[in-house]
Motif scaffolding. Structure first.
Motif, PDB file in Angstrom:
ATOM      1  N   GLY A  35       0.823  -1.204   0.000  1.00  0.00           N
ATOM      2  CA  GLY A  35       0.000   0.000   0.000  1.00  0.00           C
ATOM      3  C   GLY A  35       0.853   1.248   0.000  1.00  0.00           C
ATOM      4  O   GLY A  35       1.970   1.243  -0.534  1.00  0.00           O
ATOM      5  N   TYR A  36       0.343   2.274   0.646  1.00  0.00           N
ATOM      6  CA  TYR A  36       0.941   3.593   0.550  1.00  0.00           C
ATOM      7  C   TYR A  36       1.066   4.214   1.936  1.00  0.00           C
ATOM      8  O   TYR A  36       0.194   4.057   2.786  1.00  0.00           O
ATOM      9  CB  TYR A  36       0.081   4.491  -0.347  1.00  0.00           C
ATOM     10  CG  TYR A  36      -0.402   3.761  -1.578  1.00  0.00           C
ATOM     11  CD1 TYR A  36       0.479   3.424  -2.596  1.00  0.00           C
ATOM     12  CD2 TYR A  36      -1.726   3.343  -1.692  1.00  0.00           C
ATOM     13  CE1 TYR A  36       0.054   2.716  -3.708  1.00  0.00           C
ATOM     14  CE2 TYR A  36      -2.167   2.638  -2.801  1.00  0.00           C
ATOM     15  CZ  TYR A  36      -1.276   2.318  -3.812  1.00  0.00           C
ATOM     16  OH  TYR A  36      -1.682   1.607  -4.904  1.00  0.00           O
ATOM     17  N   TYR A  46      -3.505   3.990  -6.559  1.00  0.00           N
ATOM     18  CA  TYR A  46      -2.249   3.776  -7.276  1.00  0.00           C
ATOM     19  C   TYR A  46      -2.041   4.898  -8.293  1.00  0.00           C
ATOM     20  O   TYR A  46      -0.946   5.449  -8.417  1.00  0.00           O
ATOM     21  CB  TYR A  46      -2.287   2.409  -7.957  1.00  0.00           C
ATOM     22  CG  TYR A  46      -1.036   2.063  -8.712  1.00  0.00           C
ATOM     23  CD1 TYR A  46       0.158   1.794  -8.039  1.00  0.00           C
ATOM     24  CD2 TYR A  46      -1.038   1.980 -10.099  1.00  0.00           C
ATOM     25  CE1 TYR A  46       1.318   1.461  -8.733  1.00  0.00           C
ATOM     26  CE2 TYR A  46       0.115   1.652 -10.796  1.00  0.00           C
ATOM     27  CZ  TYR A  46       1.282   1.392 -10.108  1.00  0.00           C
ATOM     28  OH  TYR A  46       2.426   1.063 -10.796  1.00  0.00           O
ATOM     29  N   GLU A  58       5.359   3.707  -2.057  1.00  0.00           N
ATOM     30  CA  GLU A  58       4.856   2.342  -2.136  1.00  0.00           C
ATOM     31  C   GLU A  58       5.557   1.566  -1.032  1.00  0.00           C
ATOM     32  O   GLU A  58       6.793   1.586  -0.942  1.00  0.00           O
ATOM     33  CB  GLU A  58       5.171   1.718  -3.494  1.00  0.00           C
ATOM     34  CG  GLU A  58       4.374   2.306  -4.625  1.00  0.00           C
ATOM     35  CD  GLU A  58       4.508   1.514  -5.927  1.00  0.00           C
ATOM     36  OE1 GLU A  58       4.991   0.355  -5.899  1.00  0.00           O
ATOM     37  OE2 GLU A  58       4.125   2.063  -6.970  1.00  0.00           O
ATOM     38  N   GLY A 142      -3.218  -0.896  -0.480  1.00  0.00           N
ATOM     39  CA  GLY A 142      -3.231  -0.822  -1.935  1.00  0.00           C
ATOM     40  C   GLY A 142      -4.413  -1.591  -2.500  1.00  0.00           C
ATOM     41  O   GLY A 142      -5.054  -2.391  -1.808  1.00  0.00           O
ATOM     42  N   HIS A 146      -3.097  -5.463  -6.472  1.00  0.00           N
ATOM     43  CA  HIS A 146      -1.672  -5.329  -6.157  1.00  0.00           C
ATOM     44  C   HIS A 146      -1.225  -6.334  -5.087  1.00  0.00           C
ATOM     45  O   HIS A 146      -0.031  -6.605  -4.975  1.00  0.00           O
ATOM     46  CB  HIS A 146      -1.348  -3.915  -5.658  1.00  0.00           C
ATOM     47  CG  HIS A 146      -1.358  -2.880  -6.719  1.00  0.00           C
ATOM     48  ND1 HIS A 146      -0.528  -2.907  -7.818  1.00  0.00           N
ATOM     49  CD2 HIS A 146      -2.116  -1.758  -6.854  1.00  0.00           C
ATOM     50  CE1 HIS A 146      -0.756  -1.860  -8.573  1.00  0.00           C
ATOM     51  NE2 HIS A 146      -1.726  -1.145  -8.008  1.00  0.00           N
TER      52      HIS A 146
END
Length: 182
Positions: A35-36, A46, A58, A142, A146
């Motif tokens: 994820g972020y 994304y 990321e 995410g 992904h």
């Protein structure tokens, strides 16, 4: 009962980072997700992160039991599985979202990260580690496609910088010195 710890790390494209950690630590880590983290936008996608305007990286986020694997061991591997000397880049992937980053969840994690960086920097010779140490604020999961991407897509792109190196190989490549175990 043992306390559950969380690690959040960025080392380029999260697909290869996720695969590298899952292969290396197996059952010693749990609930690994990509994820972020680190940016300013709530609930980033994304597409948002790829614009380079959110400042999110990321990342992989996972739980670990310190009785099975220490945070220092996780970070030792982290520094050996990517190139922490390239600013905002891994292989052909460029941008702040690909930065080498450690999002620490406590002052203890921050102190361990600082100690590990000091211990391993000599292996990289004159090339300075550019890994950012950032306080963890939030992890944004995410998109589902992904998650475990390279298992679902065996022919998918994997950054060529994501593989485990020995400290001897790193020291030779960077004309550095193998770090001590202290």
């Amino acid at each position: 009962m043992t306390a559950v710890n969380v690690a959040t790390l960025g080392a380029g494209c999260f697909w290869g980072v996720e695969r590298s950690f899952a292969r290396k630590f197996g059952a010693a880590i749990k609930n690994i997700r990509v994820g972020y983290s680190g940016g300013s936008k709530d609930s980033p996608s994304y597409k948002d992160v790829c614009t380079g305007t959110t400042n999110h990286a990321e990342v992989v986020n996972f739980e670990f039991d310190a009785a099975q694997v220490s945070y220092a061991t996780i970070l030792d591997f982290f520094f050996r599985m990517h190139d922490p000397t390239t600013l905002n880049r891994q292989g052909g992937d460029k941008g702040t979202q690909y930065r080498s980053s450690i999002f620490y969840h406590s002052e203890e994690q921050k102190a361990i990260a600082e100690q590990v960086i000091k211990r391993v920097q000599p292996a990289f010779g004159a090339a300075q580690i550019s890994t950012t140490l950032e306080p963890f604020r939030k992890f944004w999961d995410g998109e589902e496609y992904h998650q475990d991407y390279l298992t679902k897509n065996p022919d998918g792109y994997e950054c060529p910088t994501h593989f485990e190196r020995s400290w001897e190989k790193i020291a030779k490549e960077f004309t550095g010195v193998v770090p001590s175990d202290n």
